[in-house]
Write an enzyme that holds these catalytic residues in place. Structure first.
Site, PDB file in Angstrom:
ATOM      1  N   LYS A  99      49.572  14.243  98.686  1.00 20.13           N
ATOM      2  CA  LYS A  99      50.293  14.463  97.434  1.00 20.13           C
ATOM      3  C   LYS A  99      51.778  14.623  97.762  1.00 20.13           C
ATOM      4  O   LYS A  99      52.204  15.659  98.261  1.00 20.13           O
ATOM      5  CB  LYS A  99      49.767  15.705  96.711  1.00 20.13           C
ATOM      6  CG  LYS A  99      50.412  15.953  95.357  1.00 20.13           C
ATOM      7  CD  LYS A  99      49.770  17.147  94.657  1.00 20.13           C
ATOM      8  CE  LYS A  99      50.414  17.373  93.291  1.00 20.13           C
ATOM      9  NZ  LYS A  99      51.835  17.732  93.364  1.00 20.13           N
TER      10      LYS A  99
ATOM     11  N   PHE B  63      53.548  29.072  90.496  1.00 18.97           N
ATOM     12  CA  PHE B  63      53.268  28.277  89.289  1.00 18.97           C
ATOM     13  C   PHE B  63      51.781  27.951  89.189  1.00 18.97           C
ATOM     14  O   PHE B  63      51.165  28.116  88.130  1.00 18.97           O
ATOM     15  CB  PHE B  63      54.092  26.992  89.330  1.00 18.97           C
ATOM     16  CG  PHE B  63      53.920  26.119  88.116  1.00 18.97           C
ATOM     17  CD1 PHE B  63      54.719  26.296  87.002  1.00 18.97           C
ATOM     18  CD2 PHE B  63      52.951  25.130  88.085  1.00 18.97           C
ATOM     19  CE1 PHE B  63      54.561  25.503  85.872  1.00 18.97           C
ATOM     20  CE2 PHE B  63      52.778  24.332  86.961  1.00 18.97           C
ATOM     21  CZ  PHE B  63      53.597  24.526  85.861  1.00 18.97           C
TER      22      PHE B  63
END
Length: 706
Positions: A128, A46
């Site tokens: 993250k 992605f």
């Protein structure tokens, strides 16, 4: 389109086609990941697609699509939940994939702010978390609602579920009167393993990874199910505030911790790029021992005043980026290569793999992109994968993936069978009975047969009833396939004539299908009738015209307002005609898209089918936008010369935030020229064309009135 060809080698035609492909695949991936909690591509694939899209847009800025993935966040909220509009948009982050990317990010920030490249710039760094983004709003210390990111503007109301998460306080002491806390809902590895053990004991399907488990658990219609799931929450940001939490990012995060929220203990401040990269390397080494999934590090400018100056792009802040970790890889056997038909007729090869678990995810399929990719070359004949082709029976290296379509990175030639043969795309099509052709300069084979192809017809119908199109309750992808193979729905118009064509025999057949009965059939007919009234842009998108995504459909709708005006314009848009010139003159519409959208209206059979469909509908005209409140909304602005009170980047961002379009050249379409010191040819041309011109002070005075 050569999907693996270097961006620098693309022609304008190839770039436009590649942007259209990327808009399709990234749009679907966003829906699968954010809307369905069932990712169909891995993060690396992605991110790679999105980065390629951005690189092409940077090289060919005039080709940027109105439905560009660069301007989109998340996916539309799922049905079944109430919807809540974010008071401030909930955006995503830009990505960095190397130390060089991080260095470029820091350099861009300093340039935007006119900071000397050698001057220190304090940044924050934190892991993250790979979970589900959530915004929790408090008013006068009381939790009033919790909402998922959704598409960045509207999310799902999961308040009842959020109240069951121990890390989310239901009341706060000494908090601002309005406080929206943003963070990530996640699940630890230990809790995930225990949950899957419980699933196995209950003979229920296990979750594929902690992120899916967390997202699926939070988005339960029954809050008691969520209560039984071991969810956690890390706070790291905020939305609307009645008063500041601090003057820096680190102060504000500390205030959130003082209010009772869990914040990541690995959050630190860094003064230099070297410190950022060192912390990244340390966390990457410790990643497997953290006890929860992370997929990179997030860097933010610490000074909130500087964050405010930097502002936002369409979908990402300029003051933050995510430094992603490299993808995981694994080897497995390629069992076969199949051909799939897309809704636009594209014939795409798919690798069928011997299933393998990579990073907790079972991988059984992989995209092979196109004929050139399989052959180990780009469209110019250049080598990819060092020229290694891909053959049935090969051992291939696969990226860590989601559930369906990962990516093949390499081939192990040492394990190739001596009797293996080169894959022949044309022979495979012949074997499958599929007529196809490949135009010169195009990497994609397309269906060229005269007879309707079932797979193509089904994909067209699935697109027609998709959420962004007609979104008919009870008529999804599974039902479309059932009805098509029984001959009940073969074209879009037959959806709206289904009830009148159904007799007792068909109703009896339907009632015997799994999940159907007389009542559900009536509900289906009611659902179809409810969608006879459709917004113009949704109808245009539903037609499945090549290159026309949601954004382009809205652009056409806003330009033509009514269906009849749109149809008349498309019928008349013949190249070199006045209607054609007016069509390609629309900002964001190029010749390729114009030709594609006009084509169905200039083919007598396709036009008749469209008119028969529209005869069954009540098409809602597009809302005419009132721009009277802003003197620059909808206007095209050009900046030239040197601006002293704000950087060029700040000026452009400010203009765009007020609804203006910023252009790099002066033309008859220009409404305002802002001329700084040393303005040259652009200012002269503006005078010749009679364009309204402002100096920097005049521009600032104009926008400060808004």
């Amino acid at each position: 389109m050569p999907q693996n060809q270097p961006v620098s080698h693309l022609t304008e035609k190839q770039a436009r086609a590649e942007l259209a492909r990327l808009a399709d695949v990234l749009g679907k991936a966003n829906i699968d990941y954010h809307g369905e909690d069932l990712p169909t591509v891995d993060d690396a694939a992605f991110d790679g697609w999105k980065r390629r899209n951005q690189e092409i847009e940077a090289l060919f800025p005039a080709l940027k699509r109105v439905d560009s993935p660069s301007d989109q966040v998340g996916a539309r909220p799922k049905d079944g939940f109430g919807k809540i509009r974010h008071s401030q948009r909930m955006l995503s982050l830009g990505n960095a994939f190397s130390a060089d990317d991080v260095q470029e990010f820091v350099a861009r920030v300093k340039k935007f702010l006119s900071i000397d490249p050698d001057q220190a710039l304090r940044m924050t760094a934190e892991p993250k978390i790979d979970g589900l983004s959530l915004a929790v709003r408090y008013e006068e210390g009381r939790l009033v609602h919790a909402v998922t990111r959704g598409d960045g503007e509207v999310g799902e109301d999961v308040t009842a579920n959020a109240k069951t998460v121990a890390d989310i306080p239901q009341s706060l002491i000494d908090a601002p009167d309005i406080l929206e806390v943003r963070g990530e809902v996640y699940m630890t590895h230990a809790d995930f393993a225990a949950l899957n053990e419980t699933q196995a004991q209950l003979r229920q399907k296990p979750f594929s990874n902690p992120r899916n488990a967390a997202a699926g658990s939070l988005r339960q219609l029954d809050a008691e199910i969520t209560r039984a799931r071991p969810l956690r929450f890390y706070a790291y940001a905020w939305g609307e505030l009645s008063e500041p939490l601090g003057v820096t990012q680190s102060e504000a995060v500390m205030r959130l911790q003082d209010l009772g929220f869990s914040t990541n203990p690995l959050f630190i401040n860094c003064e230099t790029l070297t410190e950022l990269i060192a912390h990244y390397a340390q966390i990457e080494r410790e990643r497997s021992d953290l006890g929860y999934d992370i997929d990179g590090m997030v860097y933010k400018v610490d000074d909130l005043a500087l964050q405010s100056r930097l502002g936002f792009r369409a979908t990402t802040p300029r003051w933050a980026t995510a430094h992603k970790f490299p993808a995981e890889l694994a080897w497995t056997e390629l069992l076969d290569i199949d051909i799939q038909v897309g809704r636009t007729g594209a014939l795409s090869p798919v690798a069928r793999l011997n299933p393998i678990t990579v990073g907790g995810v079972v991988v059984s399929n992989a995209t092979l992109h196109n004929e050139d990719y399989i052959a180990g070359r780009d469209s110019k004949g250049g080598k990819i994968r060092s020229g290694k082709d891909i053959r049935i029976g090969d051992w291939v290296q696969v990226y860590r993936a989601g559930d369906v379509i990962p990516k093949i990175a390499d081939v192990d030639l040492s394990r190739r069978f001596a009797e293996s043969v080169v894959f022949d795309f044309a022979a495979k099509l012949k074997q499958e009975g599929i007529e196809g052709s490949r135009d010169p300069g195009d990497a994609v084979w397309r269906y060229s047969g005269s007879e309707p192809l079932p797979d193509l017809a089904i994909e067209t119908l699935r697109h027609f009833v998709s959420r962004q199109a007609f979104d008919i309750e009870g008529l999804g992808a599974k039902q479309i396939e059932q009805f098509y193979h029984r001959g009940w729905i073969c074209t879009p118009v037959e959806i709206f004539t289904l009830e009148t064509r159904f007799g007792p025999d068909q109703l009896q057949q339907l009632s015997k299908l799994e999940g159907w009965g007389i009542k559900s059939a009536k509900n289906l007919f009611d659902g179809i009738n409810e969608k006879r009234r459709i917004a113009l842009h949704r109808l245009i998108f539903a037609l499945g015209i090549r290159h026309v995504g949601e954004g382009a459909a809205k652009l056409f709708a806003n330009r033509f307002i009514t269906w009849q005006a749109f149809e008349d314009a498309m019928c008349a848009a013949i190249p070199d005609s006045e209607p054609w010139a007016a069509l390609v003159d629309i900002d964001g519409i190029g010749a390729v898209m114009a030709k594609s959208v006009a084509a169905p209206f200039q083919d007598s059979e396709r036009l008749l089918a469209i008119r028969n469909l529209v005869a069954q509908l009540d098409v809602i005209p597009a809302e005419q936008i009132d721009t009277s409140s802003s003197p620059v909304a909808g206007k095209t602005v050009v900046f030239t010369g040197t601006l002293e009170k704000m950087t060029r980047a700040e000026s452009k961002a400010r203009a765009e935030s007020l609804g203006a379009k910023v252009s790099g050249s002066v033309s008859a379409k220009t409404d305002i020229l802002v001329a700084g010191l040393g303005a040259g040819s652009k200012a002269k041309k503006a005078v010749e064309l009679g364009i309204f011109t402002l100096d920097e002070d005049g521009w600032i005075s104009l926008i400060e009135e808004l």
